[in-house]
Each structure stands twice: as C-alpha cells, then as structure tokens.
Enzyme design. Structure first.
Site, PDB file in Angstrom:
ATOM      1  N   GLU A  15     -23.166  68.777  57.938  1.00  0.00           N
ATOM      2  CA  GLU A  15     -22.508  67.946  56.927  1.00  0.00           C
ATOM      3  C   GLU A  15     -21.191  68.552  56.440  1.00  0.00           C
ATOM      4  O   GLU A  15     -20.910  68.608  55.251  1.00  0.00           O
ATOM      5  CB  GLU A  15     -23.452  67.711  55.741  1.00  0.00           C
ATOM      6  CG  GLU A  15     -24.724  66.987  56.144  1.00  0.00           C
ATOM      7  CD  GLU A  15     -25.610  66.640  54.960  1.00  0.00           C
ATOM      8  OE1 GLU A  15     -26.166  65.518  54.977  1.00  0.00           O
ATOM      9  OE2 GLU A  15     -25.749  67.454  54.041  1.00  0.00           O
ATOM     10  N   ASP A  24     -34.475  63.749  56.421  1.00  0.00           N
ATOM     11  CA  ASP A  24     -33.872  64.341  55.218  1.00  0.00           C
ATOM     12  C   ASP A  24     -34.644  63.977  53.953  1.00  0.00           C
ATOM     13  O   ASP A  24     -34.116  63.258  53.109  1.00  0.00           O
ATOM     14  CB  ASP A  24     -32.410  63.897  55.099  1.00  0.00           C
ATOM     15  CG  ASP A  24     -31.691  64.592  53.963  1.00  0.00           C
ATOM     16  OD1 ASP A  24     -32.221  65.583  53.439  1.00  0.00           O
ATOM     17  OD2 ASP A  24     -30.587  64.150  53.602  1.00  0.00           O
ATOM     18  N   GLU A  74     -34.613  63.372  44.964  1.00  0.00           N
ATOM     19  CA  GLU A  74     -33.394  62.695  45.410  1.00  0.00           C
ATOM     20  C   GLU A  74     -33.679  61.296  45.944  1.00  0.00           C
ATOM     21  O   GLU A  74     -32.919  60.373  45.692  1.00  0.00           O
ATOM     22  CB  GLU A  74     -32.720  63.550  46.497  1.00  0.00           C
ATOM     23  CG  GLU A  74     -31.500  62.892  47.127  1.00  0.00           C
ATOM     24  CD  GLU A  74     -30.842  63.755  48.198  1.00  0.00           C
ATOM     25  OE1 GLU A  74     -31.300  64.900  48.415  1.00  0.00           O
ATOM     26  OE2 GLU A  74     -29.855  63.284  48.802  1.00  0.00           O
TER      27      GLU A  74
END
Lengths: 718, 718
Positions: free
Chosen positions: A307, A381, A409
């Site tokens: 990323e 993820d 998240e």
C-alpha cells in the site's frame, strides 16, 4: 429570545450527573465482594509474604496490585509479613527470590519465564496460598490471575491455577501517528502524547500497562505501521524510552514500526538497498542508538512494499533480503523483526486474495531466526468474515505469527456491539488439513506445529484517549479477549466473554446470562447484515463504514466492492475454484477439495469461493437469492433482539453504561437497516428479482443509499 | 533478550498508580471541609426549601448541585422540606415560583434575569439563608456562588452576596472541527463527538455545562469560526439540537459559526450575495430550520473576509450588508449575529495592525440592533502583549464585544504555566482616553459607555477531551478566570487566582500564598522570554510555538516576524507614530499622544510603537539592547523561580498534579531558554553587539535555533 427550558428530544435521557461509572477501570474494578464471600476470602488472605529485600519494580507492581485489588474487594489490604506464622497467608515468590518457595518443590519446570502456579500449600503447618513462578513477571501475571479469580467468586481454599502463555510474543499494534491521530481509531486520540514526552507521562500510561499485564500482553508497537522515519530519530527515541521506562515494571516492552526508507529520509544515505553496506551499517548504528536508550527494546515491525510503503523491492531485493538485514542489526541485542505478510502488488491482479501467499511462499526457510512473519488472519484484510490465510501451515521453516484486528475497522467502529472472541475462536480452531487431527491454526501460532523458535499473536489496538479506553464499553471486551486468546489460542470465546462480563459489568446471574447471550451472537449478527454467506469487501471506500456494493470505479479494481461480489444478472460470488482464479489451491489438498465444492464448503464461505446463479438451490431448499436476503434479515433481527435483551437490564447495569450501550445499539440498528436495505436494493437492481416472500422491500430507493455520505467518519486517512 | 528491570530515567518518578487526582472535577471538587468549619456550616444548612411543584430542569440542576456540593463538603446532603420550620434552612426561589420569597421583599430589581442575592433572613422567626433571583437561572448561579463561598471557607451566618453579570452574553468559542480536531487546541480532541451525536451524548457534556454555569458562561459556539457549511445541514443541526437539549438546564445556549458561502455550498444557489433575494430567503429558511430544532438557539458567529474565509466582499458588498442580512434572518427568533472584526486584507498593507480599525470604522451605526461586533483584545492577533484594540471606544453606535483567547496559541500551549487573569485585567482596565475618568475598556464591554443594547465577552475555549479538560492543571485557571471576568470585567485577577487556588488545589495558607505568587508573575514572565518591551509576532510560522524572529519569507510579508521587529543594524521596533505608519492615531488623541512619545509610552509597549536605536537610553540608564536582553533574562529567571516555588509544595499538592506541574515547568524552562537564546542570538547577528555584562551568551549558535523544528505541534492546521 424565547425562554425555552424543555429538555425533551435526544439527549434528555442521559444520566443527570457526570460523576458516573465511566468505564475507565476496565476489568480491574475490584468492587467490594458480596458480604459472605468477602468474609470467607478475608480468612484466606489475611497477610502477604513477599521477598523482604528491596523489591524490584515488577514485584512492587505485583504487591501494589494485590493491595489495590484485595483492598478494594475485601475492604482492607492484607498486612505485609516477613514469614508464614498463621493460617491465611499469601506467599508470592520465585524459588530464587524466596527460599521458602524453593522448598515447596512446586512443578514450575514447564511454566517458562512467564507462567505461574497458584495453589494451596501448608507452610510451617499453616494453610497458605502461594503464587509461584520462575521469574518475577510470572508472579505479576499470577497476582492478576488470583485477583481475577476473586472478582469472579472463583477463589477458595482449594484453588489451583497453573498457567503459562502458549505464544512468546503477545503484542498490541498501535496504528498511532506521532501527531496523536489514530488510523482506524474510534476511541479518541493516541494515548501516547509525543508532544509532551519525555518530560511528562500521563498517569493513565500506568493503567494502560496494568491492563495489558492483567491479560498477559507483553509488548506494544507504539507507532503506526504506516510509519514515519522520525520515530527513529534521537528525540523520538528518547520519548519512546520514557514509555519503556514506565512500562518495564509491567513486563511490557516497547517495539517500533520502522520505515524501510529511513536511511534515505534521514538525509544520510542515497539508498535504502538492504544489500548496500552503508545501509546495513546505518541500521546497525540505529539499533545501537535504540538499545542504548531502551535496553529491553522489543524490535521492529515493518510494513514493506505494501500500500505504497517503501520496501526492499524498491531496490530489486526480496522481502527476505529486507527482513534479514534488519534482523542482523537487532540480533546482537536480542531484538526481533516482525515482517508483515500483508503485501499486494500495485498491478491489477487476477485475484488479490491470492497475492499474499504467492509473494511470501518462496521465502520459506530464508528468513533469519529472529524474523517473524506477521500474517493477517484472512488472506484479504480483516473483512467481517474471511477463510483462514493459506500461509498458516504452509511455511514450516518460518516463524509465523498472526495479526488480528481488535479495532473494528470493518465491523461497525465503536458503535456496533460486536464481540470478536467468537471470530478469533473460529480462526484459531480452523483445521488446516481438514483431517480432524488437531492441525489447527492455534498449533501454528503457538509454534508447536513446526517447533518454531518464536511465536507471536499481534492485535491492532482499539485503545485511545477516550475515558473508557476503547470508545465503547463492549469494545473493552475485545481488548480483554484478545489478551486471553493471545495467552491461550485454545480458549473458549464464550467462557472469556463470561469472565469479562463478571469482571466488568455484573455478577447478577440473570444479567450475566443476558449479556453473554448478546455477545455470543453479536459477531454472526454483524456478518449477516454486512456481508453474509462469504461475501466480502462490500463497504464504502476510505471510511470503511457504510455499505457500497455498487462501487466499481476506485483507483484500483481490487479496491472495488464489485470486484469481490461479481454480481451480474445471472449470479453472484467470486469463483476461486480451478474453474476460476484457482486460489483455492493455496490451501491443503483436503481443505481445497472441501472449499471447491459449493455443497461441501461451509455455508458462511460459499460466495468467497464460488460464483453461483441467483437460483442456485441451497441445501435447505431456498434459492441463493432467498438465502442471501434471509441472512440480511437475520442480521437486522439479531440487532433488534440484542436491543430488547439489553433493555431488560436497566436495573442491573449502572445508568451511564446502560445509557451508552442503549444509544449505541440504536445506532447499530439504524446502520444494520441501512446495510441490509442498500445491499438488497443493489442486488435487486442487478438481478431484477423481487424481495422474497416474508421479507420487506428496502425502505428507500437504491439512489438514496448511493447518495449517503459518511462525513467525518473517524479513523480514515486523508 | 536482556532482562532489564530498571526504572531509571524519565518517567520513573511519576505516581505509581493511575487512579489518581486527575483534574476532572475542576473547581467543583466539594471535598470535605475542615471538621470545625464543617460543624458550623452544618448548622446553617440543615435543610433546603425549594418550590414544591414539579421542578423545572434548571431548578432541578440547582437542587442537584446543592445536594452534590453540600453532601460532599458536609458529609451529607441537606434534607428537602416544604416549609421553614427551624433554624438552618436554605430557601431557594424566585418571587414567582416561591411566594415566601416574594414576601421577603428583597432588592431584586437591579439584578436582571441572571443576577442573584444570597443573604440571611428571618422566616417565621427562624434564621434562614435565602438564594433569591428574578429567574431560575439566577437561582442556579446563586447556588454555585453559595457552594463556592463554602468551599473557600467564606460562608457564615452573615454572608450577603449580591451579584449580576455586567455583560449579557458570555460565550465560549470552540474552534472545533466536525471531525473532532481542534484548531489551536492543546487538550486532546473536541468534546463534541459529531460522529456519535445525536444518539449518544457523553456524560461529560453535563459536567461541561455545569462548569460553565458555575462561572456564569451562558453560551457556546460549538464549531470552528473557520466553519464548514455542513454545520447548517439538517443532520448536523439535529446533532447540535441534542447538545442544546443537554445544556438547557444549565442556562447554556448553543451558537453556531456560519460560513458565509453556505447557500452556494449547499448546492442550492449560485451566489451568496447578501443583497440577493434568494440568498436572503435561504438564510431565513435556514433560521427557521434551526429554531424549529433549537428554540433557544443563540445565533451565528461569522468570520467573513478574513484569512481566506468567504464574505460579503466577495460580492462587492460590505461587512454591514453581510451581517445585517443574517441579522434579519435571525431577528424574528431573537437570535444575534456576532460578526468578527478580525479582518485584514490579502493585499500587502502598510501596517497590518491598522487594518481592522480602518475596515470597520466606516460601519459604525450601520449594523442592525441584533449584530455585535466581536473585537479581539488587541489589534493584531492574541500576541503575548498588544496594546488595546483601537476599535474599543471608537464605535459608539455599534454593539462592541470583546474576544479573548483562553487557549494559549501564542503563550506556550498547555505546557507553559501562564495565568491569563492579569492579561485580562490589563485589557479591561485600559483607560481609553487616558484621562483617568473611568473610560476604560470594561465600560465598552459591559455596554455602559454607549448604552449598547447587547454586550458580549467571548473567549476562545481551551477545553478538550483531555481528562483534565484543558491539557494542564493551571490552564483550568484560565477557563475559570475567563468566566469570572466575563461576569465582571472589573474583577481583580489576583483575587480570582486565589479563589481558583482554594477551589482547585489547596486551602493551606502557605500553599495558597506560594501558588498565588507563581500565578501572579507568570504572564509577565512569559512575555519577557517571548516578546518583551512591545515586541510582537516573533514565533515560528504555522505551529506558533517556538521562536523565529528571523523569518522573512512567508507567503505574506505581514506574516513575517521581521515585518514586526524591523530589526536592522541600527535599531529595532515598528514605528507607528506619525513619522512611521501613523496608526497610533487610531487611538484617542490623548492616548495617541502618550503612545507617540518613546519616553511616555508604557515601557511594555515601547517597540510596538517605536523604532529605536539599539543604543537608545532607557529611563533607567540602560541602553535599549541591554534592556531587551535583561527582559529575556528576567523571563528565564521567572520560570526558574516558579519551579523553585512549586518544588516546595510536594507535601501540599497531591502527587499526580504535583508531578504534572513539575514536568510542565521543566518543559517551560527548556522552552524559555530556547526563546531567550534564539532571540538574543538573532538580534546579535543583526546588531553585532556583545551580550551585555552580567548576561550569558546564547548556549547554541543562531544556526542551531534556526534549524529547530517543532514537529507534530498540536493545534496547527495542515
């Protein structure tokens, strides 16, 4: 001006005083025991015997905690004595610090550095309880275990507890930036105030260390994996050293995320090539600088070539080259390199989910002994549900640790009640070869499957400056439960939940049962309203909060929800069988065979592995479309059920926490409805099907949901 | 790995437990009184008589506070009675709610809506204390005043307190963004969690309202003056309404900062021209929407055509056009428009300091009656010391309010101990025509000088999510002191400090004296090490923390410290006399004459108004250069003196707060040294002069100070 004095509307029902039960004490509340049990315990805990020479900081912490805990629960702290001279003594020591303990000949051999025994012994003819361990940190852990047992009403004259952690490293990963902002943080700012460090250390840092020690967490990576090279400069190392000085008495080591390009960003070198001699020297000097300030520094956590983060591939080197170079720098000091396996190429992949495995497998056996590969539980993820990461069990020559996400998240931030213990139990108990012989993920993680030198359970922290630490009462359960699973990946999620309830909320039997019931189904409920049947990555871009199954135009195709749902007029799901991307073959042969069949694959992973027609007939006779909508509905009903259950606890739970949970459940119900309706509406726009009988149509049009914004969602970068 | 257990170095001296005195209770601690005084007070406060019909929320708040306060200080809350039937009653009521109070014929006429009387009365032959007021909010304020008197040991059978606020609006301005970030905030995040509102309201919001009510603050602008138009959308208004519902019982009204371009940003209009009929209608509808949700909404605060914010000038209209258009929209509902005078042109000015006056003066008499001009205390921007803003006293036909900065943007953030009461006293007592006839700033602010309809004291809040609210113990004193000055601009800073010390820290006579001594000189001390003798704007760009007198290349010349110090080989200071920019003429004739002479101007404003040679001889015979260095040195010594004084209080102050203040004084000493050394080194590089005899040379080179960075300084945008 109007003289309005009404107090109606939102906000009027919150408790009238602010000096309320605020959650700060977590599971270390030490409230007075019920009188009869208190009287009983008082007989067993009249006095404490500790080593009489000057106490080390760790033993002093243990003594303070015993005084605080016993004092709180029994009304007065036990007296401190130098010898066993009556019934009711508590003996705390290791064979080396307290000769008396050595003479007891306790079975300490299998307990290692951190394990402990609590048991009844007879000393000089007196009935005594002993906490014994090989090293002082074990005594501190034992003290917390004893206090926990008392809080839960489980301590008595026959109590015998023997426990040792199954993983060596049990770490929190803080995604905290140096300016105090927390990536994916839903509990305020960072608890680390780098601006005021090293001169000032907030007293809550002590409570942070206590909380971690109480559940056996022994390290904290204090800065974000998306790291700043500034963390390795002298001023920031001095700040980190102040933290380490404070944490040391609780067995908590400081680790740092290291940015791979630091030698360049320091302005000293033109390259960060791990094979360059100057680069190697730079990192060795950096390690020397660190250990001079922090003699028990834990090591580096590295997010490299992932990323946008720099890494060895920028210099045409491999992950092994990068990790080993850092490992060599830390090795003389005993430090470790924790290398994240969460890597995926910038190029558009055939199947993003297979990349992590493909990239890492070639390096098995090539990492240094003090390198640990930190692998996320699933291959994508931290999605609401994923299958196990195929790297587990596939790298026998590598120290493989697991990364769990405690901060929610993708599971509703701080306002959705989702207990993660059941998710983690699902992960740790996954049978890697589907043979039922106990080759489960827990055996990789505790290092026993391949006799790994280092074992690691890491959790992305949900801790922040919020008074209640985690942003919500129930998210405290996830911190607690993480610690318990890191200590013992074989533990039972429901039992851990019950412990936490008793320690944190109530000992009332009906209250305990009701809350356990709420927690037990909460994870499945969230999966149902967000991403049922193996669907994944259906959330909005950036904020990761609300639903957006329609998004198809982000910068990278594999960031698009449509990439993952593959919904078209005919069907839905991602084909990872041999007919599709083939990544199912990353699993062991038997598991791959299981997952390859839409009839044998666990229903909750169906659409992860298979693209099926909307009319596909499920084992229960429903069509796939009916089953999908049914699951969304079930998610919605689950939240409503939890609201109803919680509402019965008004007289059981203190007003402030009762109100907080009630308000958050209201938010969760609103959001669950939104998730369900938006997803159903979108899939209907694709498949043209009616809502199944018995299900309601979405309350709004698809356009309504597409137009929703999630402004100022906490924790999103940029 | 090394088994390091040492706890030396920074961090080792902080209190060993986290459950400590944490500052959350502010000045509302209500700790048990000294036994004899407690016994005495118990006789005077045996029972309370309140109106017997259902209590309004405000009266309920007063009752709760009396119970909490008296309960805490005397050991048990007074009983509640319906009539006076014995000595020792406390009667709380207004003539309309409690007929008994009407019969007492108390002098309530001059007390307005919010004033109160506390006095001894004989009722039915019984010795009674009464809190009386015209309206309920006065009773709440009276209750807080009584509790304050008890806490300070100043309450007795003869206590008579009559008080009414001199300004009508006493507001906090929160520079809080909707994502929780606080501009110039040094106390964590915003206490307003817009993400969780309106469903969940943190219980601390009640304590925030209590704290404000206890010092008479009656309004809060809850979003940043650098506003987002989003605050005016329905979802955010619903959130603001939830806050208003919660604050109402404490007499605290919600205000919003309004972005002038909101009609355009809403997507509904192509212009925000205040003379456009559609724009007028848009704002009227917006006002209607707001008052439907918040019937006692206070009004708009507007930063227009200032530092990039949109405003009427974007449409070739005037400040009056803009303010009046908004005022017309709010007028039917009783709302006000607070228009900031902090405006300066984007063009390079002759003298930035004169712009605010030049821009605003032409509009005197042109604003609607419900417009208040909010003028910063000085003409620049909350610098450590400025002369008074020349607008005060210069706009007789305009409601003029004052804006003070409680958060210490330019005075060392949370870690420098700087008590602002003395600054505010200096401001309010400034004699505007230098005739000694009482035409002081306070008379403008309380509205008496020009019989203004509306009067206003606003303070930029220093309140955040930090447990102690303000980021440091001593910054609590600035919140407290702001409230006391807003209530009565004639109050005495040292007396207010003493009150705060007694309420917050200690009643020990030696401790009180020592802390009062520390606070009294703290403001002058900070001015001395940062910007003595009228120097100004010498801090670094952006972060506003450390020294940077050398900066000469920011985007705008009037953001450069060199623009303000005008230091060259020959001299230093900004000439604002007729020979220079001439802006001294913005003051009244006599004041201008005074300021125009370097011999008559107050020494502490010398270089604000004059450019003088380094060798200029001061009245005490020193050269200007010697005097400048002497002042820097004095600043340094002042901090060291405060450290020494504070260190004597180890046994007087609880460990957590003692440690916090000690650690912050260490930071302040470090920073003071840096400020002094950097400025002296820079000016030496310009004037080539040696350090005067008796003063030390800067400890580092100028290059060292120029290279300092202030990374991750809190509160700076971008």
């Amino acid at each position: 001006m109007p003289d309005a004095t009404s107090c109606d509307g939102p906000g009027s029902e919150i408790p009238a005083t602010g000096f309320v039960e605020d959650g700060y004490e977590l599971w270390l509340r030490y409230r007075p025991l019920e009188p009869r049990y208190r009287a009983y315990c008082s007989l067993l805990l009249k006095y404490v015997v500790l080593p009489t020479v000057m106490l080390s900081p760790i033993l002093a912490a243990a003594r303070d905690e015993i005084n605080r805990g016993v004092g709180g629960m029994l009304g007065c702290a036990p007296s401190s004595e130098s010898a066993v001279s009556a019934d009711g003594g508590l003996l705390v020591g290791s064979p080396t610090t307290l000769p008396l303990v050595a003479s007891l000949d306790l079975p300490l051999d299998g307990l290692g550095r951190e394990g402990y025994i609590i048991c009844p012994v007879i000393v000089n003819g007196f009935a005594t309880t002993v906490i014994a361990a090989n090293e002082e940190i074990g005594l501190l852990y034992g003290a917390f275990a004893l206090l926990r047992a008392i809080q839960m009403g489980r301590f008595d004259a026959d109590t015998k507890i023997e426990s040792a952690p199954k993983s060596r490293l049990r770490l929190l990963n803080h995604w905290d930036n140096l300016d105090g902002w927390v990536e994916r943080g839903y509990a305020g700012r960072s608890i680390f105030n780098w601006w005021e460090l090293p001169e000032y250390l907030d007293p809550r840092l002590v409570d942070y260390a206590r909380a971690n020690a109480s559940i056996g967490i022994n390290g904290a990576v204090v800065n974000n994996v998306n790291a700043s090279s500034e963390s390795l400069t002298d001023p920031f190392l001095e700040k980190a050293a102040a933290l380490a000085n404070r944490f040391r008495a609780y067995g908590l080591r400081v680790y740092l995320s290291a940015k791979f390009s630091s030698p360049m960003e320091s302005g000293e070198l033109a390259t960060a090539d791990p094979c360059d001699a100057a680069v190697k020297a730079w990192w060795k000097q950096t390690a020397d600088r660190i250990y001079k300030l922090i003699p028990d520094f834990g090591g580096f956590l590295v997010k490299a070539n992932s990323e946008g983060q720099p890494g060895p591939q920028d210099f045409h080197r491999t992950h092994a080259d990068g990790a080993n170079m850092l490992a060599d720098a830390l090795e003389p000091w005993g430090g470790v390199v924790i290398w994240r396996a969460f890597v995926y190429s910038d190029d558009v992949p055939d199947d993003r989910v297979g990349q992590c495995y493909s990239e890492m497998i070639p390096f098995d056996g090539l990492f240094r002994k003090n390198v640990i590969l930190q692998v996320k539980n699933g291959p994508l993820d931290f999605q609401p549900r994923e299958p196990i990461n195929p790297l587990f069990g596939a790298m026998p020559e590598t120290n493989v640790g697991i990364e769990l996400q405690i901060t929610k998240e993708y599971l509703g931030f701080e306002t959705h009640l989702v207990y993660l213990g059941n998710l983690w139990q699902e992960v740790f108990s996954t049978d890697l070869d589907a043979r039922g012989c106990g080759n489960i993920v827990a055996r990789v993680i505790d290092g026993s499957m391949f006799a790994s030198r280092l074992s690691l359970v890491a959790g992305v922290a949900n801790v922040g400056s919020a008074r209640n630490w985690c942003g919500s009462t129930f998210d405290q359960a996830n911190w607690y439960s993480f610690g318990r699973f890191a200590w013992n990946p074989d533990c039972d999620a429901d039992e851990v939940a019950l412990e936490w309830i008793m320690l944190t909320l109530t000992n009332d039997p009906n209250g305990m049962r009701t809350i356990a019931d709420i927690m037990k189904m909460s994870y499945e409920t969230a999966v149902n309203y967000m991403a049922p049947l193996g669907l994944t990555h259906q959330m909005g871009t950036g904020h990761h909060h609300g639903p957006a199954p329609w998004i198809e135009d982000t910068g990278r195709s594999h960031w698009n929800p449509t990439y993952y749902n593959c919904a078209d007029a005919k069907g839905i799901g991602f084909d990872r069988t041999d007919a599709g991307s083939g990544t199912v073959r990353q699993y062991s042969a038997k598991l791959a065979r299981l997952y390859s069949s839409p009839y044998d694959v666990p229903e909750n992973l169906l659409l992860w592995f298979h693209h099926l027609s909307w009319g596909f007939v499920m084992p229960n006779g429903k069509t796939l479309w009916e089953e999908i909508v049914y699951h969304y509905d079930r998610g919605l009903r689950g939240v409503e059920r939890n609201r109803a259950l919680w509402s019965t606890l008004r007289d059981t739970i203190d007003p402030a926490r009762f109100y907080e949970v009630s308000a958050f459940l209201q938010i969760q119900a609103r959001d669950a409805q939104m998730w369900r309706d938006a997803c159903v509406a979108y899939f209907q726009s694709i498949n043209g099907l009616e809502t199944p009988e018995g299900s309601l149509r979405p309350t709004q049009s698809l356009e309504f949901y597409k137009a929703l914004t999630f402004r100022h969602a906490p924790g999103s970068p940029g």
